[in-house]
Design an enzyme around this catalytic site. Structure first.
Site, mmCIF file in Angstrom:
data_model
loop_
_atom_site.group_PDB
_atom_site.id
_atom_site.type_symbol
_atom_site.label_atom_id
_atom_site.label_comp_id
_atom_site.label_asym_id
_atom_site.label_seq_id
_atom_site.Cartn_x
_atom_site.Cartn_y
_atom_site.Cartn_z
ATOM 1 N N CYS A 32 45.647 22.743 65.466
ATOM 2 C CA CYS A 32 44.457 21.903 65.652
ATOM 3 C C CYS A 32 43.192 22.762 65.795
ATOM 4 O O CYS A 32 43.241 23.978 65.830
ATOM 5 C CB CYS A 32 44.633 21.016 66.870
ATOM 6 S SG CYS A 32 44.613 21.942 68.425
ATOM 7 N N HIS A 87 37.701 27.713 63.797
ATOM 8 C CA HIS A 87 37.135 29.032 63.490
ATOM 9 C C HIS A 87 35.621 28.917 63.359
ATOM 10 O O HIS A 87 34.873 29.732 63.887
ATOM 11 C CB HIS A 87 37.668 29.563 62.153
ATOM 12 C CG HIS A 87 39.159 29.683 62.079
ATOM 13 N ND1 HIS A 87 39.849 29.523 60.915
ATOM 14 C CD2 HIS A 87 40.082 29.930 63.038
ATOM 15 C CE1 HIS A 87 41.141 29.697 61.144
ATOM 16 N NE2 HIS A 87 41.309 29.929 62.422
HETATM 17 FE FE1 CFM Z 1 43.312 34.692 59.780
HETATM 18 FE FE2 CFM Z 1 44.092 32.667 61.031
HETATM 19 FE FE3 CFM Z 1 44.920 35.220 61.631
HETATM 20 FE FE4 CFM Z 1 45.604 34.071 59.310
HETATM 21 FE FE5 CFM Z 1 47.709 33.093 60.725
HETATM 22 FE FE6 CFM Z 1 46.225 31.648 62.406
HETATM 23 FE FE7 CFM Z 1 47.035 34.212 63.058
HETATM 24 MO MO1 CFM Z 1 48.667 32.224 62.932
HETATM 25 S S1 CFM Z 1 43.984 32.816 58.936
HETATM 26 S S2 CFM Z 1 45.040 36.045 59.715
HETATM 27 S S3 CFM Z 1 47.505 33.713 58.532
HETATM 28 S S4 CFM Z 1 43.044 34.252 61.870
HETATM 29 S S5 CFM Z 1 47.777 31.048 61.209
HETATM 30 S S6 CFM Z 1 44.267 30.804 62.188
HETATM 31 S S7 CFM Z 1 46.813 32.488 64.214
HETATM 32 S S8 CFM Z 1 48.836 34.274 62.079
HETATM 33 S S9 CFM Z 1 45.969 36.089 63.316
#
Ligand code: CFM
Ligand code: HCA
Length: 541
Positions: free
Chosen positions: A61, A194
């Site tokens: 979410c 984000h």
């Molecule tokens: Fe970017 Fe992300 Fe991340 Fe990602 Fe992810 Fe994530 Fe993550 Mo889970 S897009 S790289 S592939 S910030 S889903 S929202 S939390 S691994 S560090």
């Protein structure tokens, strides 16, 4: 040796959507793309759209994207969740981002701060409780900064968290307090979170500290969250190269790193999906250009270091980077030579977040594996299809008219580090700025690219295409393992990592070798599969 499973991607696609009602099937069909070369264009995929209710999505979410992903890894800001306790408790320490606060640095990551909203707060409003919580944190911890996060009920009852934050900031005097309207239901996924986080970090923190930072080649590393210690490995390499990383957004970061980030000469963007907004704002307000990098994969790491060195156009730096690559690569090559004989030709599927489904393809390719299907949970179309924009400028590479570019640069830059003409010359010399490849152009023809894969489709896909390994998150892990297929979490890395940089690549090759070479999966048969007569005993009336 296992026989390769053959399939027709169109048949697989038809099978995945066969059971849906017609309207849902039509919608899903647009999010399942067969990667094929079309005349002059890339095939299109629908992305960043709402998940049909009832489908068990892999997504998270908006609150997860804001509080968990972007702000969570910053160690000396207290993250206070305004909402029922579950939202805070279930987001507590789940993301495996590591910290090193040094001997006397603040580290609040281990704590779980919440206003613990109750029924009476929902009815009468929770603003007073929120202000009291901020005061209590200040009295106990004396942090430099407190960030407040709204969960779903806050938006529904209308608590004005921004006014509470402002009042508390004024009252406390030496503590920066600000709030994020990141109610979970906003947007279609964590991606909206984000954006909300990026805006507030930029508005309330970046540029707040003008105390000069040391270093000859100053960069910020954007979109690296130190999962499993990835950021530590990247920082080790930067240090060896003589590159100063002022601020990582946001692995193991501090308030002051964000506050001084405007002093960097270059932004290196790792996870574009989660942090592109900060990259753009740093460029527009402070004239700091950004380039896309990827430190997942040994070759990708070398390429990214060369890209950074090329930007600074400094021979000593370029030489140092080459020396580091030369020193680090032999160990990587030895590991690949050993492992490749077992992994060559094996197949993988990756369904992760908004960038890793792409970045991790590098590591698999380095050990000779094939990606047969991949997709993001919440990425946008440009993450699939790629984008090319000139550095420092809001124009497409195609409409590259130097005079026009100069006018635009003058109007938008406060302190351009390089003139657009120099940048264009650099681009022509082979240095690509602000260009990033999408997932689709990097994948082979005939592969399946699927947006917002769900539990049902994941199981079907594995049954039909039988990959040697499936990569996703905790919600997928056990259902895939029950199908007899090794599963690697690419969010939390299970308990492994780091996987970034040179040392990380070696760790990853070994992990994939262990997982795909293990015999344990061949023993995995449920009792009723071994003895069909047992089936009746397991059937519920
Ligand atoms: Fe970017 Fe992300 Fe991340 Fe990602 Fe992810 Fe994530 Fe993550 Mo889970 S897009 S790289 S592939 S910030 S889903 S929202 S939390 S691994 S560090
Ligand atoms: C999130 C965080 C997450 C979840 C990972 C998973 C992460 O989306 O809220 O499903 O295993 O990386 O921790 O993406």
């Amino acid at each position: 040796k296992k026989k390769m499973v053959q399939w027709d991607p169109a048949d697989v696609k038809a099978e995945l959507i066969k059971k849906y009602p017609p309207k849902v099937a039509r919608k899903r069909a647009k999010q399942i793309m067969i990667n094929e070369a079309l005349e002059n264009e890339t095939p299109e995929i629908t992305a960043n759209v709402r998940t049909t209710p009832g489908i068990i999505t892999m997504r998270g979410c908006t609150y997860a994207g804001c509080k968990g992903v972007i702000m969570g890894p910053t160690r000396d800001i207290v993250n206070l969740v305004h909402g029922p306790i579950g939202c805070s408790f279930y987001a507590w320490l789940t993301r495996r981002n590591q910290t090193d606060a040094g001997p006397d640095g603040d580290n609040f990551i281990n704590y779980c701060f919440s206003t613990d909203m109750q029924e009476q707060d929902i009815i009468f409003g929770g603003e007073k409780k929120l202000a009291a919580a901020v005061q209590e944190i200040y009295d106990l911890m004396h942090p430099k900064s407190i960030a407040i996060f709204a969960t779903c009920p806050v938006g529904l009852i209308g608590d004005d968290i921004h006014t509470v934050a402002k009042n508390m900031k004024d009252k406390l005097g030496d503590c920066n307090v600000y709030a994020f309207s990141c109610e979970g239901y906003k947007g279609v996924s964590q991606s909206a979170g984000h954006h909300i986080a990026n805006n507030q970090v930029f508005r309330h923190i970046v540029g707040e500290n003008d105390t000069p930072t040391e270093g000859e080649f100053k960069i910020n590393l954007l979109g690296e969250y130190n999962i499993g210690g990835d950021g530590f490995e990247i920082d080790r390499i930067f240090k060896k190269c003589g590159i100063t990383n002022i601020a990582t957004f946001s692995g193991n970061s501090t308030y002051d790193q964000f506050a001084t980030a405007h002093q960097a000469d270059l932004n290196a963007v790792m996870c574009h999906r989660s942090i592109n907004y900060v990259a753009d704002m740093l460029e527009t307000k402070f004239g700091i250009p950004w380039i896309k990098v990827n430190f997942i994969g040994a070759n990708a790491t070398a390429k990214s270091l060369r890209k950074i060195a090329a930007y600074f156009e400094d021979q000593a730096l370029i030489d140092r980077v080459e020396a580091v690559i030369k020193e680090e690569m032999p160990e990587v090559e030895t590991a690949v030579a050993d492992i490749r004989s077992r992994t060559e030709g094996k197949t993988a599927m990756l369904f992760v977040g908004g960038s890793r489904a792409h970045h991790y393809q590098e590591l698999f390719k380095e050990v000779g594996m094939k990606i047969i299907s991949a997709g993001y949970e919440f990425a946008h179309r440009d993450d699939y299809e790629g984008r090319q924009v000139l550095p420092n400028l809001k124009v497409d590479a195609d409409s590259r008219n130097i005079e026009e570019i100069e006018v635009e640069a003058d109007a938008t830059r406060f302190k351009p580090r390089k003139t657009p003409v120099q940048l264009v010359a650099l681009e022509d010399a082979g240095v690509k700025f602000k260009h990033y490849d999408g997932l689709a152009p990097d994948m082979e023809e005939g592969t399946l690219i699927i947006d917002d894969l769900n539990q049902y489709e994941a199981e079907k896909l594995v049954e039909i295409m039988k990959p040697d390994i499936f990569c996703a998150g905790i919600k997928e892990k056990f259902s895939i393992m029950k199908l007899g297929v090794p599963m690697k979490q690419l969010h939390s890395y299970d308990s492994g990592g780091p996987y970034a940089g040179f040392q990380g690549a070696i760790n990853f090759y070994h992990e994939i070798d262990r997982l795909t070479s293990s015999k344990v999966w061949t023993y995995l048969k449920a009792p009723w599969q071994e003895s069909p007569e047992l089936t009746a005993a397991y059937v519920w009336e």
